[in-house]
Design a protein around this motif. Structure first.
Motif, PDB file in Angstrom:
ATOM      1  N   LYS A   3      20.692 -14.349  10.963  1.00  0.00           N
ATOM      2  CA  LYS A   3      20.779 -15.739  11.403  1.00  0.00           C
ATOM      3  C   LYS A   3      20.364 -16.726  10.306  1.00  0.00           C
ATOM      4  CE  LYS A   3      20.260 -14.794  16.334  1.00  0.00           C
ATOM      5  NZ  LYS A   3      19.497 -15.094  17.580  1.00  0.00           N
ATOM      6  N   VAL A   4      19.997 -16.203   9.142  1.00  0.00           N
ATOM      7  CA  VAL A   4      19.676 -17.072   8.016  1.00  0.00           C
ATOM      8  C   VAL A   4      20.951 -17.814   7.618  1.00  0.00           C
ATOM      9  CG1 VAL A   4      19.003 -17.115   5.569  1.00  0.00           C
ATOM     10  CG2 VAL A   4      17.820 -15.594   7.178  1.00  0.00           C
ATOM     11  N   PRO A   5      20.882 -19.126   7.376  1.00  0.00           N
ATOM     12  CA  PRO A   5      22.088 -19.888   6.993  1.00  0.00           C
ATOM     13  C   PRO A   5      22.766 -19.298   5.756  1.00  0.00           C
ATOM     14  CG  PRO A   5      20.272 -21.373   7.496  1.00  0.00           C
ATOM     15  CD  PRO A   5      19.687 -19.997   7.481  1.00  0.00           C
ATOM     16  N   PHE A   6      24.048 -19.558   5.623  1.00  0.00           N
ATOM     17  CA  PHE A   6      24.823 -18.970   4.529  1.00  0.00           C
ATOM     18  C   PHE A   6      24.274 -19.362   3.159  1.00  0.00           C
ATOM     19  CE2 PHE A   6      26.694 -23.141   5.140  1.00  0.00           C
ATOM     20  CZ  PHE A   6      26.987 -23.568   3.854  1.00  0.00           C
ATOM     21  N   TYR A   7      23.604 -20.501   3.080  1.00  0.00           N
ATOM     22  CA  TYR A   7      23.078 -20.971   1.801  1.00  0.00           C
ATOM     23  C   TYR A   7      21.656 -20.462   1.544  1.00  0.00           C
ATOM     24  CZ  TYR A   7      21.231 -24.343   5.167  1.00  0.00           C
ATOM     25  OH  TYR A   7      20.644 -24.923   6.269  1.00  0.00           O
ATOM     26  N   GLY A   8      21.101 -19.702   2.479  1.00  0.00           N
ATOM     27  CA  GLY A   8      19.744 -19.190   2.345  1.00  0.00           C
ATOM     28  C   GLY A   8      19.716 -17.747   1.911  1.00  0.00           C
ATOM     29  N   ILE A  23      18.046  -2.557   6.135  1.00  0.00           N
ATOM     30  CA  ILE A  23      18.906  -3.118   5.086  1.00  0.00           C
ATOM     31  C   ILE A  23      20.399  -2.917   5.357  1.00  0.00           C
ATOM     32  CG2 ILE A  23      19.639  -2.737   2.681  1.00  0.00           C
ATOM     33  CD1 ILE A  23      16.747  -2.773   1.855  1.00  0.00           C
ATOM     34  N   PRO A  24      20.831  -1.736   5.807  1.00  0.00           N
ATOM     35  CA  PRO A  24      22.271  -1.555   6.041  1.00  0.00           C
ATOM     36  C   PRO A  24      22.859  -2.506   7.087  1.00  0.00           C
ATOM     37  CG  PRO A  24      21.151   0.566   5.965  1.00  0.00           C
ATOM     38  CD  PRO A  24      20.080  -0.491   6.027  1.00  0.00           C
ATOM     39  N   HIS A  25      22.001  -3.100   7.902  1.00  0.00           N
ATOM     40  CA  HIS A  25      22.467  -3.962   8.982  1.00  0.00           C
ATOM     41  C   HIS A  25      22.379  -5.453   8.648  1.00  0.00           C
ATOM     42  CE1 HIS A  25      22.377  -0.279  11.320  1.00  0.00           C
ATOM     43  NE2 HIS A  25      21.106  -0.103  10.971  1.00  0.00           N
ATOM     44  N   ILE A  26      21.945  -5.768   7.442  1.00  0.00           N
ATOM     45  CA  ILE A  26      21.794  -7.172   7.036  1.00  0.00           C
ATOM     46  C   ILE A  26      23.056  -7.617   6.299  1.00  0.00           C
ATOM     47  CG2 ILE A  26      20.436  -8.827   5.717  1.00  0.00           C
ATOM     48  CD1 ILE A  26      18.041  -6.941   6.050  1.00  0.00           C
ATOM     49  N   SER A  27      23.665  -8.667   6.798  1.00  0.00           N
ATOM     50  CA  SER A  27      24.907  -9.160   6.193  1.00  0.00           C
ATOM     51  C   SER A  27      24.706 -10.408   5.331  1.00  0.00           C
ATOM     52  CB  SER A  27      25.934  -9.462   7.294  1.00  0.00           C
ATOM     53  OG  SER A  27      25.435 -10.434   8.202  1.00  0.00           O
ATOM     54  N   ARG A  28      23.550 -11.043   5.439  1.00  0.00           N
ATOM     55  CA  ARG A  28      23.272 -12.238   4.651  1.00  0.00           C
ATOM     56  C   ARG A  28      22.693 -11.857   3.287  1.00  0.00           C
ATOM     57  NH1 ARG A  28      26.204 -16.304   6.885  1.00  0.00           N
ATOM     58  NH2 ARG A  28      25.589 -16.731   9.056  1.00  0.00           N
TER      59      ARG A  28
END
Length: 275
Positions: A3-8, A23-28
């Protein structure tokens, strides 16, 4: 973290098994730090000594420079790496970040040096969770390698009950341990959750020099009877145990406590009062 913004970005410690698992589940965007060779921002050649902690900092596999902290411990090296990662995201260069970190003197009740007299070093720390206690004891051993005498004040009945077994395994790097009554912090007592029970757990897990003390004054008196030159006295807890550190340091400094090369009494032996 997704949910971290795309610019973060999320800045995480790669050494943490829980982080490794997610880690494998984090897309940002993810920035890692740690002692691991795979971390984006890595510490190597870590040295913990009386004046503080130093390490070589590598960013994206390249040596950025040396970081020298006035703080002690590998955990503070990790904290510094996280700070460097944040600074980098804010376009603050490494040199400026390292210089600022070098000036930071820490906070009260975190490895706070209360005083030294007759070559007895007195330190106070807020640590009251088993993981914190282990980190602090490891740090004091790395930095000073002195005989370490701990005065521990458990904090909250609920925490003591939940982590009784963990507390039992937290004090191996302390040579002697005195345990004060549990600091309630507004909680009602829980049956059978006492400082005696904590001592029993510590003894059960193999510690040979641990006992209870009834109050802060008795703690200071007990410490004053066994300290000798070259010792490190560490008070631990989130309550008012800091008063013991300050009282002991004052008495050592003004000569109220006379110490010689040998202690006047034997160190605390594994025991529980009334058992």
């Amino acid at each position: 973290m997704n949910k971290v913004p795309f610019y973060g970005a999320s800045i995480v410690c790669l050494d943490d098994p829980n982080i490794q698992e997610i880690i494998p589940h984090i897309s940002r965007k993810l920035i890692t730090y740690g002692f691991s060779s795979q971390a984006d921002i890595r510490a190597a050649e870590v040295l913990v000594e009386p004046r503080g902690t130093s390490f070589s900092c590598y960013i994206d596999g390249k040596l950025a420079g040396k970081v020298c902290l006035r703080l002690h411990g590998r955990h503070n090296a990790l904290n510094a790496l996280a700070t460097i990662a944040v600074a980098r995201e804010l376009d603050i260069d490494f040199t400026a970040a390292a210089a600022t970190l070098a000036e930071f003197a820490g906070t009260d009740r975190r490895m706070q040096r209360i005083g030294t007299a007759h070559d007895v070093l007195v330190i106070d720390d807020y640590g009251h969770h088993p993981t914190e206690i282990q980190a602090v004891l490891s740090t004091t051993r790395d930095a000073w390698d002195r005989r370490t005498i701990v005065c521990f004040q458990p904090h909250r009945y609920s925490r003591s009950q939940l982590l009784m077994e963990d507390f039992g395994q937290a004090f191996y790097q302390a040579d002697s341990v005195f345990v004060l009554p549990i600091y309630a912090a507004g909680e009602d007592p829980i049956p059978n959750v006492t400082s005696d029970a904590l001592v029993t757990s510590i003894v059960k897990h193999g510690h040979k020099e641990v006992q209870t003390v009834d109050d802060l004054e008795q703690a200071t008196e007990a410490l004053s009877k066994i300290v000798k030159p070259g010792d490190l006295v560490l008070t631990l807890g989130a309550g008012d145990v800091w008063k013991v550190a300050r009282d002991l340091a004052k008495r050592l400094s003004d000569g109220s406590i006379r110490i010689g090369p040998d202690s006047t009494e034997s160190p605390a032996k594994a025991s529980v009062k009334g058992v």
